[in-house]
Enzyme design. Structure first.
Site, PDB file in Angstrom:
ATOM      1  N   GLY A   1       0.805  -1.212   0.000  1.00 41.68           N
ATOM      2  CA  GLY A   1       0.000   0.000   0.000  1.00 41.68           C
ATOM      3  C   GLY A   1       0.838   1.262   0.000  1.00 41.68           C
TER       4      GLY A   1
ATOM      5  N   SER B   1       3.644   1.429  -1.866  1.00 45.15           N
ATOM      6  CA  SER B   1       4.353   1.443  -3.147  1.00 45.15           C
ATOM      7  C   SER B   1       4.136   2.758  -3.880  1.00 45.15           C
ATOM      8  CB  SER B   1       3.878   0.285  -4.025  1.00 45.15           C
ATOM      9  OG  SER B   1       4.302  -0.940  -3.504  1.00 45.15           O
TER      10      SER B   1
END
Length: 837
Positions: free
Chosen positions: A785, A787
């Site tokens: 999440g 990234s």
């Protein structure tokens, strides 16, 4: 009667009337009573007549009666509901429950002679052959498990084929209840046709017979398409043109303008049998929107089939380039909205290239020649091959191939997506990189075979070849890099990536500073913003001009200075003052709020942020849900990780939204639509190399949002992170590997940048475009999440914040000695500016 009488008698006595008078009065009295009674009867009759009118008035009066009125209203409502439901069923629900599925297909009829009349859809010959083929195709599906769903087949084109026979392009339409849609999946429809041919195969041939038609089973391809593809390419469409190149080498001009009208136009190109088509794009002026509005799609067929896409153009083209088909047909599918949109180019028929060469090399590494990819400088088609046979003057010499942006590595379990190579029976895979490499073959007479293996058109390549001494590939004074390059030994461990893969900079002992010695201070310590030598000699004369390299700051004038972190440090270091240009970045203005300081929630080992602390942090939502992070670069551009957009649906900007100026999920100060996504052209989905992407907003975020929305500073290529820098990773990702609930408040965690040597010890082959950051215990890290989000580092003494890394990958979340891996942003500064400037 008795009562009347007594009253009459009493009245008589009072008035002393005579008998005659009495009789007459009585008569009168009786007569008056009769008149009153008559009047009452007439009145009652009159009232009854008013209450019960005749005809329409009587009916209307009856209907207006309250009990009757309620019944009537209920009946009217019932009728209206029935009518509305019927209309909804006919026009909406029935359409929803039964929808059409469209397919485009192609196959080759072997042993059937092609005649020129087949090119004209109006000719008797075309109609006759098309009807025959249509009957065969329909018969296949009407005898299959999807017979009730099959509607029709339409033969679109008959073309000649380089393998002989006739190439058939056709449409198929199915009427499919939604509950049965899996019954007409693309694989199912294709399998039905192949099985029908397969049952008639004879003598190990690939040609089977369907009602007398010889169909090549290897040529069958069926793709699901959109309804718009079918309607815009169907017979009678006003925006389909056909062009034919009948003379090899003769250029046929192509000019398309948006004034043609219509959203979608198609041009079908055909060349003489035995030839290929080379399309040259001279210019293409469109609005870049990731192929959402304006685009050109080139197909290696005459129908818009997904499995035959050669190339897609979603951005303006100003430099001419060309691409080649695998046969003598090609389809250009234009989508251009209103405006000054133009396409200019030409196409021509070219001969199939026999790419085979016998090459004799000469002694000496400086004596070189060139080999080129097939059809160079055109893009590589999906199918092509080339063979080079080398011969060196001595058994002590081998062949060295130096590529500019290409590398060969031994094939593993994965497929070769960008070129299949066989060198003396050993298989290698090619891939594109942003630097030079050298591939050496320790054989006097090697045979090198290349085959195209990309699904679409691929970039061309070229290589210079030369002889080399097998026992000593590099001169004695040089170091052999893993990339095959040779660099001077004196440049090893100097802090500069001369090998292009850091193989000259890893596993180096910490250099000595040589403060006060006869030798100069090591380049790693010179002008890095920290006083490493007690006498400060490492930080003097930092603004003097010097030779340029990746570890020295380059001014806009082209001159370089020793100072590494000159960008936006508040001091004019360049003579042209360019180091302090574009410095409206990296200055957050945190707003303290009660209850949002620190808390138990973690990114992995992190704490809650406060509003305005990370104004460049962006939350990227895909189809309304948090998917990745990003950072603000300017009013129009964001930066994120390429792997967030690697799949086909994820690459469509229409599904994405950027939430800016947000501390708690759902409280964004501004939600922006994405216009286009620019993924790095060398991104590798297997290794996560070149894991970087840019996102252009449809509209700039308003300046009134400052300082809650503010860009982060981009580091120059020379930027160095020292021990004095503070680095933080931020995001709304999970707080542990096992966590199933995302935090609502933006999390932050302080991490340390690790050396590449330490990074490679943890993960092995890490590219120079990656860096590791974390803590040895693994207690502070990014997770799923996060990234695409930022790794931000602040210059010492409260300086500006620079985007040092982009959250990319890692082994789990928060594991000891397994730090997070980030995209190294300063390796891409030039690439970023080439798109956002």
């Amino acid at each position: 009667m008795g009562t009347e009488r007594k009253e009459n008698e009493q009245a008589t006595g009072d008035n002393d009337a005579s008998p005659q008078d009495i009789i007459s009065i009585a008569d009168v009295s009786v007569e008056v009573a009769t008149v009153d009674h008559t009047l009452q009867k007439l009145r009652r009759k009159y009232r009854k007549t008013r209450r019960k009118p005749k005809g329409l008035k009587r009916l209307w009066a009856y209907l207006l009666n309250i009990p009757h009125l309620a019944i009537i209203i209920a009946a009217v409502v019932f009728v209206v509901v029935v009518i509305m439901w019927s209309l909804l069923w006919v026009f909406i629900f029935r359409r929803e429950s039964n929808s059409s599925a469209y397919f485009a297909g192609m196959f080759r009829l072997a042993n059937v002679e092609f005649i020129p009349e087949y090119r004209q859809a109006e000719s008797h010959e075309f109609v006759s052959m098309a009807n025959k083929i249509q009957h065969v195709v329909s018969n296949v599906y009407r005898m299959s498990s999807v017979a009730r769903l099959y509607k029709q087949a339409v033969i679109s084109d008959l073309s000649n084929n380089n393998k002989g026979g006739v190439l058939v392009h056709f449409w198929m339409v199915f009427v499919v209840p939604r509950l049965k849609s899996p019954a007409v999946c693309e694989e199912c429809v294709g399998a039905i046709f192949r099985d029908s041919v397969h049952t008639s195969l004879k003598n190990r041939s690939s040609v089977g017979y369907l009602l007398g038609l010889p169909v090549d089973i290897d040529s069958i391809l069926i793709n699901a398409v959109q309804r718009s593809d079918y309607t815009s390419n169907a017979a009678g469409s006003k925006c389909v043109d056909k062009m034919y190149a009948n003379l090899p080498g003769a250029r046929v001009p192509l000019n398309v303008f948006s004034s043609w009208g219509g959203v979608s136009c198609h041009v079908k190109l055909t060349a003489v049998p035995g030839s290929l088509i080379r399309l040259t794009v001279t210019s293409f002026h469109i609005e870049p929107t990731d192929c959402v509005n304006d685009a050109l799609t080139v197909y290696d067929a005459l129908l818009p089939m997904r499995g035959r896409i050669l190339h897609r153009l979603c951005e303006p083209v100003s430099t001419s380039f060309s691409l080649v088909s695998t046969s003598n047909v090609m389809l250009l599918s234009f989508r251009m909205t209103n405006g000054n949109k133009t396409f200019r180019g030409h196409f021509e028929a070219i001969a199939e290239e026999m790419c085979m060469s016998q090459i004799e090399t000469q002694l000496g590494p400086d004596i070189t020649g060139q080999i080129y990819s097939p059809f160079h400088p055109s893009l590589l088609p999906p199918q092509c091959s080339c063979t080079w046979k080398f011969e060196t003057p001595s058994t002590a010499f081998g062949v060295a191939l130096q590529f500019e942006n290409y590398v060969l590595k031994p094939k593993d379990m994965k497929a070769c997506d960008h070129g299949w190579w066989k060198v003396n029976e050993i298989i290698f895979c090619g891939s594109y990189v942003g630097h030079r490499t050298v591939f050496r073959i320790a054989d006097r007479n090697p045979e090198v075979e290349f085959r195209c293996s990309s699904r679409n058109s691929a970039q061309p390549f070229q290589a210079s070849y030369s002889s080399y001494n097998i026992s000593q590939p590099c001169p004695e004074s040089h170091f052999l890099c893993s990339t095959g390059l040779c660099v001077e030994k004196s440049r090893r461990c100097d802090g500069l990536d001369d090998c292009q893969d850091e193989s000259d900079e890893v596993f180096c002992s910490r250099p000595t500073m040589n403060c006060g010695g006869s030798s100069p201070v090591h380049p790693l310590f010179v002008c890095n913003g920290e006083t490493d030598c007690s006498d400060g000699t490492d930080e003097i004369n930092c603004t003097q001009e010097t030779t340029c390299s990746a570890i020295r700051y380059q001014c806009s004038s082209g001159s370089c200075i020793l100072k590494k972190n000159a960008k936006c440090d508040g001091v004019h270091d360049c003579q042209d003052h360019s180091d302090e240009d574009d410095c409206a970045c990296g200055r957050p203005s945190p707003v303290k709020k009660v209850g949002l300081a620190t808390g138990p929630e973690r990114i992995v080992g992190g704490v809650n942020s406060v509003e305005g602390e990370w104004p460049w942090q962006v939350s990227l939502h895909f189809s309304g849900n948090l998917y990745c992070g990003a950072s603000v670069l300017s009013s129009n551009w964001l930066i994120s990780a390429a792997h967030c957009f690697s799949k086909e649906r994820l690459s469509d900007p229409r599904y994405w939204s950027a939430h800016l100026g947000m501390l708690t999920q759902g409280s964004a100060k501004h939600v922006a639509e994405i216009q286009r996504i620019v993924v790095h052209e060398y991104y590798n989905a297997y290794t996560f190399d070149y894991d970087i992407a840019l996102l252009q907003l449809k509209r700039p975020w308003p300046s009134s949002l400052e300082p809650l929305v503010w860009p982060v500073c981009l580091p120059p290529t020379s930027h160095t992170v020292t021990g004095s820098h503070r680095c933080w990773v931020t995001g709304w990702g999970y707080r542990s590997e096992e966590d199933k609930v995302l935090p609502s408040v933006l999390q932050k965690a302080e991490v340390s940048i690790m050396s590449q040597t330490e990074c490679k010890k943890s993960y092995g082959p890490v590219s120079p475009r990656m860096l590791c950051a974390g803590v040895p215990s693994g207690e502070r890290d990014a997770c799923r999440g996060d990234s695409g989000g930022p790794l931000s580092c602040q210059a010492p003494d409260g300086g500006r914040w620079f985007l040092i890394g982009i959250v990319s990958w890692g082994a789990g979340c928060g594991r000891p000695n397994l730090p997070g891996v980030y995209t190294r942003v300063n390796k891409f500064t030039s690439w970023i500016y080439s798109h956002i400037s």
